[in-house]
Write a protein that holds these residues in place. Structure first.
Motif, PDB file in Angstrom:
ATOM      1  N   GLU A 146     -34.363  34.272  40.910  1.00 56.87           N
ATOM      2  CA  GLU A 146     -32.985  34.169  41.404  1.00 56.87           C
ATOM      3  C   GLU A 146     -32.847  33.011  42.386  1.00 56.87           C
ATOM      4  N   LYS A 147     -33.798  32.879  43.296  1.00 56.17           N
ATOM      5  CA  LYS A 147     -33.747  31.773  44.261  1.00 56.17           C
ATOM      6  C   LYS A 147     -33.880  30.424  43.550  1.00 56.17           C
ATOM      7  N   ALA A 148     -34.746  30.350  42.556  1.00 54.59           N
ATOM      8  CA  ALA A 148     -34.898  29.114  41.779  1.00 54.59           C
ATOM      9  C   ALA A 148     -33.599  28.779  41.050  1.00 54.59           C
ATOM     10  N   ARG A 149     -32.936  29.802  40.495  1.00 58.43           N
ATOM     11  CA  ARG A 149     -31.669  29.577  39.809  1.00 58.43           C
ATOM     12  C   ARG A 149     -30.622  29.057  40.790  1.00 58.43           C
ATOM     13  N   GLU A 150     -30.569  29.650  41.983  1.00 54.61           N
ATOM     14  CA  GLU A 150     -29.608  29.199  43.006  1.00 54.61           C
ATOM     15  C   GLU A 150     -29.850  27.730  43.361  1.00 54.61           C
ATOM     16  N   LEU A 151     -31.113  27.365  43.542  1.00 60.73           N
ATOM     17  CA  LEU A 151     -31.428  25.969  43.869  1.00 60.73           C
ATOM     18  C   LEU A 151     -31.073  25.033  42.718  1.00 60.73           C
ATOM     19  N   SER A 152     -31.292  25.493  41.492  1.00 59.50           N
ATOM     20  CA  SER A 152     -31.019  24.628  40.338  1.00 59.50           C
ATOM     21  C   SER A 152     -29.540  24.319  40.185  1.00 59.50           C
ATOM     22  N   GLU A 153     -28.694  25.104  40.804  1.00 61.04           N
ATOM     23  CA  GLU A 153     -27.247  24.874  40.728  1.00 61.04           C
ATOM     24  C   GLU A 153     -26.748  23.914  41.807  1.00 61.04           C
ATOM     25  N   LYS A 154     -27.614  23.550  42.707  1.00 61.13           N
ATOM     26  CA  LYS A 154     -27.217  22.635  43.783  1.00 61.13           C
ATOM     27  C   LYS A 154     -27.449  21.190  43.343  1.00 61.13           C
ATOM     28  N   PRO A 155     -26.754  20.237  43.969  1.00 60.80           N
ATOM     29  CA  PRO A 155     -26.931  18.820  43.608  1.00 60.80           C
ATOM     30  C   PRO A 155     -28.373  18.355  43.884  1.00 60.80           C
ATOM     31  N   PRO A 156     -29.071  17.866  42.856  1.00 63.59           N
ATOM     32  CA  PRO A 156     -30.482  17.484  43.016  1.00 63.59           C
ATOM     33  C   PRO A 156     -30.724  16.436  44.097  1.00 63.59           C
ATOM     34  N   GLN A 157     -29.891  15.409  44.170  1.00 63.37           N
ATOM     35  CA  GLN A 157     -30.106  14.354  45.165  1.00 63.37           C
ATOM     36  C   GLN A 157     -29.933  14.904  46.581  1.00 63.37           C
ATOM     37  N   ALA A 158     -28.965  15.781  46.756  1.00 62.44           N
ATOM     38  CA  ALA A 158     -28.759  16.388  48.074  1.00 62.44           C
ATOM     39  C   ALA A 158     -29.983  17.209  48.478  1.00 62.44           C
ATOM     40  N   LEU A 159     -30.557  17.925  47.538  1.00 61.19           N
ATOM     41  CA  LEU A 159     -31.767  18.706  47.833  1.00 61.19           C
ATOM     42  C   LEU A 159     -32.937  17.797  48.188  1.00 61.19           C
ATOM     43  N   ARG A 160     -33.107  16.699  47.431  1.00 66.70           N
ATOM     44  CA  ARG A 160     -34.198  15.760  47.726  1.00 66.70           C
ATOM     45  C   ARG A 160     -34.052  15.169  49.118  1.00 66.70           C
ATOM     46  N   LEU A 161     -32.838  14.757  49.463  1.00 62.84           N
ATOM     47  CA  LEU A 161     -32.611  14.152  50.777  1.00 62.84           C
ATOM     48  C   LEU A 161     -32.802  15.170  51.904  1.00 62.84           C
ATOM     49  N   THR A 162     -32.346  16.389  51.681  1.00 65.82           N
ATOM     50  CA  THR A 162     -32.538  17.438  52.684  1.00 65.82           C
ATOM     51  C   THR A 162     -34.021  17.692  52.910  1.00 65.82           C
ATOM     52  N   LYS A 163     -34.767  17.790  51.823  1.00 60.47           N
ATOM     53  CA  LYS A 163     -36.213  18.008  51.922  1.00 60.47           C
ATOM     54  C   LYS A 163     -36.888  16.857  52.676  1.00 60.47           C
ATOM     55  N   LYS A 164     -36.477  15.645  52.364  1.00 65.86           N
ATOM     56  CA  LYS A 164     -37.043  14.465  53.039  1.00 65.86           C
ATOM     57  C   LYS A 164     -36.764  14.517  54.545  1.00 65.86           C
ATOM     58  N   LEU A 165     -35.536  14.860  54.914  1.00 68.27           N
ATOM     59  CA  LEU A 165     -35.179  14.949  56.335  1.00 68.27           C
ATOM     60  C   LEU A 165     -35.976  16.043  57.039  1.00 68.27           C
ATOM     61  N   LEU A 166     -36.109  17.187  56.397  1.00 71.20           N
ATOM     62  CA  LEU A 166     -36.854  18.290  57.007  1.00 71.20           C
ATOM     63  C   LEU A 166     -38.321  17.920  57.208  1.00 71.20           C
ATOM     64  N   ARG A 167     -38.899  17.250  56.229  1.00 68.49           N
ATOM     65  CA  ARG A 167     -40.304  16.828  56.368  1.00 68.49           C
ATOM     66  C   ARG A 167     -40.472  15.800  57.470  1.00 68.49           C
TER      67      ARG A 167
END
Length: 89
Positions: free
Chosen positions: A32-53
Protein backbone atom coordinates in the motif's frame (compact mmCIF):
# COMPACT_ATOMS: atom_id res chain seq x y z
CA UNK A 1 22.34 7.59 24.79
CA UNK A 2 23.55 7.67 28.36
CA UNK A 3 22.32 4.21 29.28
CA UNK A 4 22.11 2.49 25.86
CA UNK A 5 18.67 1.15 26.75
CA UNK A 6 16.98 -1.02 24.15
CA UNK A 7 13.33 -0.51 23.34
CA UNK A 8 10.75 -2.13 21.12
CA UNK A 9 8.60 -0.96 18.25
CA UNK A 10 5.78 0.28 20.47
CA UNK A 11 8.13 2.54 22.44
CA UNK A 12 9.68 3.83 19.20
CA UNK A 13 6.17 4.69 17.99
CA UNK A 14 5.29 6.29 21.32
CA UNK A 15 8.27 8.66 21.23
CA UNK A 16 7.86 9.47 17.54
CA UNK A 17 10.91 7.74 16.08
CA UNK A 18 8.77 5.75 13.64
CA UNK A 19 5.61 6.54 11.69
CA UNK A 20 3.78 3.46 12.90
CA UNK A 21 4.01 -0.16 13.97
CA UNK A 22 2.66 -3.09 11.96
CA UNK A 23 2.11 -6.31 13.88
CA UNK A 24 0.47 -8.42 11.16
CA UNK A 25 0.14 -8.08 7.42
CA UNK A 26 3.42 -6.28 6.87
CA UNK A 27 3.56 -7.18 3.19
CA UNK A 28 0.13 -5.65 2.60
CA UNK A 29 1.15 -2.43 4.34
CA UNK A 30 4.37 -2.27 2.32
CA UNK A 31 2.46 -2.76 -0.92
CA UNK A 32 0.00 0.00 0.00
CA UNK A 33 2.80 2.43 0.86
CA UNK A 34 4.60 1.58 -2.39
CA UNK A 35 1.37 2.19 -4.32
CA UNK A 36 0.93 5.57 -2.60
CA UNK A 37 4.48 6.58 -3.53
CA UNK A 38 4.03 5.40 -7.11
CA UNK A 39 1.17 7.87 -7.51
CA UNK A 40 3.33 10.84 -6.59
CA UNK A 41 5.39 12.84 -9.13
CA UNK A 42 8.69 10.94 -9.60
CA UNK A 43 10.89 14.03 -9.98
CA UNK A 44 9.44 15.58 -6.83
CA UNK A 45 10.21 12.39 -4.92
CA UNK A 46 13.79 12.29 -6.26
CA UNK A 47 14.41 15.91 -5.30
CA UNK A 48 12.87 15.43 -1.85
CA UNK A 49 15.07 12.39 -1.25
CA UNK A 50 18.14 14.33 -2.40
CA UNK A 51 17.35 17.21 -0.03
CA UNK A 52 16.75 14.88 2.91
CA UNK A 53 20.05 13.08 2.30
CA UNK A 54 21.95 16.35 2.02
CA UNK A 55 20.59 17.58 5.32
CA UNK A 56 21.42 14.24 6.96
CA UNK A 57 24.97 14.33 5.60
CA UNK A 58 25.51 17.90 6.76
CA UNK A 59 24.11 17.18 10.22
CA UNK A 60 26.22 14.04 10.62
CA UNK A 61 29.39 15.77 9.44
CA UNK A 62 28.80 18.73 11.78
CA UNK A 63 28.09 16.39 14.70
CA UNK A 64 31.27 14.41 13.99
CA UNK A 65 33.36 17.60 13.88
CA UNK A 66 31.86 18.78 17.15
CA UNK A 67 32.36 15.36 18.75
CA UNK A 68 36.05 15.38 17.72
CA UNK A 69 36.55 18.87 19.16
CA UNK A 70 34.92 17.86 22.44
CA UNK A 71 36.94 14.65 22.60
CA UNK A 72 40.23 16.49 22.10
CA UNK A 73 39.32 19.08 24.73
CA UNK A 74 38.39 16.33 27.21
CA UNK A 75 41.79 14.69 26.71
CA UNK A 76 43.30 17.87 28.13
CA UNK A 77 40.92 18.15 31.10
CA UNK A 78 41.81 17.73 34.75
CA UNK A 79 39.15 15.03 34.98
CA UNK A 80 40.88 12.95 32.30
CA UNK A 81 44.34 13.51 33.79
CA UNK A 82 43.07 12.34 37.18
CA UNK A 83 41.52 9.22 35.64
CA UNK A 84 44.78 8.36 33.84
CA UNK A 85 46.78 8.91 37.02
CA UNK A 86 44.41 6.69 38.99
CA UNK A 87 44.63 3.99 36.33
CA UNK A 88 48.42 4.07 36.32
CA UNK A 89 48.40 3.75 40.09
Amino acid sequence: LYFSDFFGAEKADEVGIVNGVVADGVLGVVREKARELSEKPPQALRLTKKLLRRVDDEVVEAAMREEAEIFVSRLQSQEFMAAVAAFQG
